[in-house]
Structure formats: structure tokens, C-alpha cells
Motif scaffolding. Structure first.
Motif, mmCIF file in Angstrom:
data_model
loop_
_atom_site.group_PDB
_atom_site.id
_atom_site.type_symbol
_atom_site.label_atom_id
_atom_site.label_comp_id
_atom_site.label_asym_id
_atom_site.label_seq_id
_atom_site.Cartn_x
_atom_site.Cartn_y
_atom_site.Cartn_z
ATOM 1 N N CYS A 44 0.882 -1.257 -0.041
ATOM 2 C CA CYS A 44 -0.071 -0.161 0.054
ATOM 3 C C CYS A 44 0.912 1.242 0.054
ATOM 4 O O CYS A 44 0.617 2.230 -0.738
ATOM 5 N N HIS A 45 2.048 1.263 0.899
ATOM 6 C CA HIS A 45 3.025 2.625 0.893
ATOM 7 C C HIS A 45 3.306 2.537 -0.517
ATOM 8 O O HIS A 45 3.605 3.655 -0.904
ATOM 9 N N TRP A 46 3.864 1.552 -1.255
ATOM 10 C CA TRP A 46 4.434 1.665 -2.656
ATOM 11 C C TRP A 46 3.347 2.111 -3.653
ATOM 12 O O TRP A 46 3.818 2.861 -4.438
ATOM 13 N N ALA A 47 2.228 1.841 -3.440
ATOM 14 C CA ALA A 47 1.199 2.204 -4.526
ATOM 15 C C ALA A 47 1.110 3.691 -4.492
ATOM 16 O O ALA A 47 1.137 4.406 -4.998
ATOM 17 N N MET A 61 3.351 18.662 -10.027
ATOM 18 C CA MET A 61 3.000 19.166 -8.821
ATOM 19 C C MET A 61 2.161 17.778 -8.304
ATOM 20 O O MET A 61 1.869 16.911 -8.815
ATOM 21 N N PRO A 62 2.478 17.591 -6.773
ATOM 22 C CA PRO A 62 1.663 16.417 -6.353
ATOM 23 C C PRO A 62 0.286 16.480 -6.408
ATOM 24 O O PRO A 62 -0.450 17.571 -6.288
ATOM 25 N N PRO A 63 -0.638 15.521 -6.149
ATOM 26 C CA PRO A 63 -1.980 15.435 -6.353
ATOM 27 C C PRO A 63 -2.379 16.031 -4.737
ATOM 28 O O PRO A 63 -1.723 16.033 -3.953
ATOM 29 N N THR A 64 -3.753 16.475 -4.690
ATOM 30 C CA THR A 64 -4.150 16.846 -3.517
ATOM 31 C C THR A 64 -4.551 15.549 -2.762
ATOM 32 O O THR A 64 -4.732 14.179 -3.403
ATOM 33 N N PRO A 65 -4.664 15.526 -1.327
ATOM 34 C CA PRO A 65 -5.146 14.292 -0.845
ATOM 35 C C PRO A 65 -6.419 13.682 -1.508
ATOM 36 O O PRO A 65 -6.610 12.722 -1.511
ATOM 37 N N LYS A 66 -7.178 14.683 -1.730
ATOM 38 C CA LYS A 66 -8.679 14.091 -2.515
ATOM 39 C C LYS A 66 -8.188 13.304 -3.603
ATOM 40 O O LYS A 66 -9.125 12.283 -3.965
ATOM 41 N N GLU A 71 -7.938 8.176 -6.472
ATOM 42 C CA GLU A 71 -7.349 7.363 -7.549
ATOM 43 C C GLU A 71 -6.506 6.124 -6.988
ATOM 44 O O GLU A 71 -6.742 4.981 -7.581
ATOM 45 N N LEU A 72 -6.407 5.950 -5.759
ATOM 46 C CA LEU A 72 -5.795 4.850 -5.255
ATOM 47 C C LEU A 72 -6.818 4.014 -4.184
ATOM 48 O O LEU A 72 -6.470 3.170 -3.569
ATOM 49 N N GLY A 73 -7.967 4.576 -3.979
ATOM 50 C CA GLY A 73 -8.994 4.213 -2.842
ATOM 51 C C GLY A 73 -9.019 2.428 -3.073
ATOM 52 O O GLY A 73 -8.921 2.003 -2.084
ATOM 53 N N GLN A 74 -9.191 1.984 -4.314
ATOM 54 C CA GLN A 74 -9.565 0.631 -4.502
ATOM 55 C C GLN A 74 -8.338 -0.200 -4.407
ATOM 56 O O GLN A 74 -8.081 -1.377 -3.591
ATOM 57 N N SER A 77 -7.834 -0.064 -0.389
ATOM 58 C CA SER A 77 -8.710 -0.541 0.508
ATOM 59 C C SER A 77 -9.862 -1.182 -0.298
ATOM 60 O O SER A 77 -10.851 -0.429 -0.624
ATOM 61 N N PRO A 78 -9.688 -2.226 -0.688
ATOM 62 C CA PRO A 78 -10.550 -2.794 -1.538
ATOM 63 C C PRO A 78 -12.046 -2.960 -1.148
ATOM 64 O O PRO A 78 -12.708 -3.124 -1.971
ATOM 65 N N HIS A 79 -12.138 -3.346 0.190
ATOM 66 C CA HIS A 79 -13.483 -3.585 0.717
ATOM 67 C C HIS A 79 -14.223 -2.562 1.490
ATOM 68 O O HIS A 79 -15.309 -2.823 1.615
ATOM 69 N N THR A 80 -13.365 -1.394 1.684
ATOM 70 C CA THR A 80 -13.939 -0.402 2.266
ATOM 71 C C THR A 80 -13.353 0.942 1.834
ATOM 72 O O THR A 80 -12.414 0.872 1.202
#
Length: 113
Positions: A44-47, A61-66, A71-74, A77-80
Motif C-alpha cells: 500500500c505504501h508503494w502504491a 505538482m503533487p496530487p491533492t489528498p482528495k 485514484e488509489l482508493g480501491q 482498501s478494496p473492501h472499504t
């Protein structure tokens, strides 16, 4: 500008601990930075780190936390649903800012985190 410091890995850092040269980053540097901060990098860290580097390389520029969470939500955390709290749990030393630091992004771009 901040006075640069040289690490044992041969990489320069500023006084805030951010890398001076985006191109000098590699996985070994990231793992060493994380270890200094008490983190053992998981999949998860590497993702997150790889996404930050790819996004920065394309957008300069870096992405905002949102954006990061969307983009990385799934992958994180695939189930929640992924939340800012979960991102901060992965990087307890500062959430997105700590992730930017380990990913080798310049500190002056990490204000959006």
C-alpha cells in the motif's frame, strides 16, 4: 533556499528533510527514508509512493489528498472506502506530506498535501 545536507546514500536533502534532486530518488532511498521514520513500506505504501511520483512527473505538482484518495482508493482498501484517515494511518508522520517526502518530491510542491 535551504542548505543541502548529504546522506549516507549520496543523496542531498534540504533542512526540512526533502530531497534536493527529484531524479536522484530510487526505491532504496525511499526504503531508507521510511526506515529512518520508523516505517516498513508495504504494498500500500508503494502504491501511494509510485502514484505520487508518476503524478508529479506528469503534472509537475503533487496530487491533492482528495485526488490521491480517489485514484488509489480501491488499491489501498478494496473492501472499504479509502479515507484521509487511512492515508494518514499509512504515513503517521504527516500523511500526504510524509508520503511526498519519502517519494522524493520537492518540499515547495508539497503544500497542497
Amino acid at each position: 533556499m535551504y542548505a543541502a545536507q548529504q546522506s549516507a546514500l549520496g543523496v542531498s536533502f534540504n533542512k526540512k528533510g526533502f530531497m534536493a534532486d527529484f531524479g536522484a530518488w530510487n526505491h532504496e532511498v525511499a526504503a531508507a527514508l521510511a526506515a529512518e521514520q520508523g516505517l516498513e513500506l508495504s504494498e500500500c505504501h508503494w502504491a501511494v509512493i509510485d502514484f505520487l511520483r508518476d503524478y508529479y512527473e506528469f503534472h509537475e505538482m503533487p496530487p491533492t489528498p482528495k485526488v490521491l484518495i480517489r485514484e488509489l482508493g480501491q488499491r489501498l482498501s478494496p473492501h472499504t472506502p479509502c479515507t484521509k484517515r487511512k492515508l494518514e494511518g499509512l504515513f503517521p508522520g504527516g500523511g500526504c506530506k510524509q508520503a511526498c517526502q519519502i517519494a522524493g518530491l520537492p518540499d515547495y510542491y508539497c503544500h497542497s498535501c
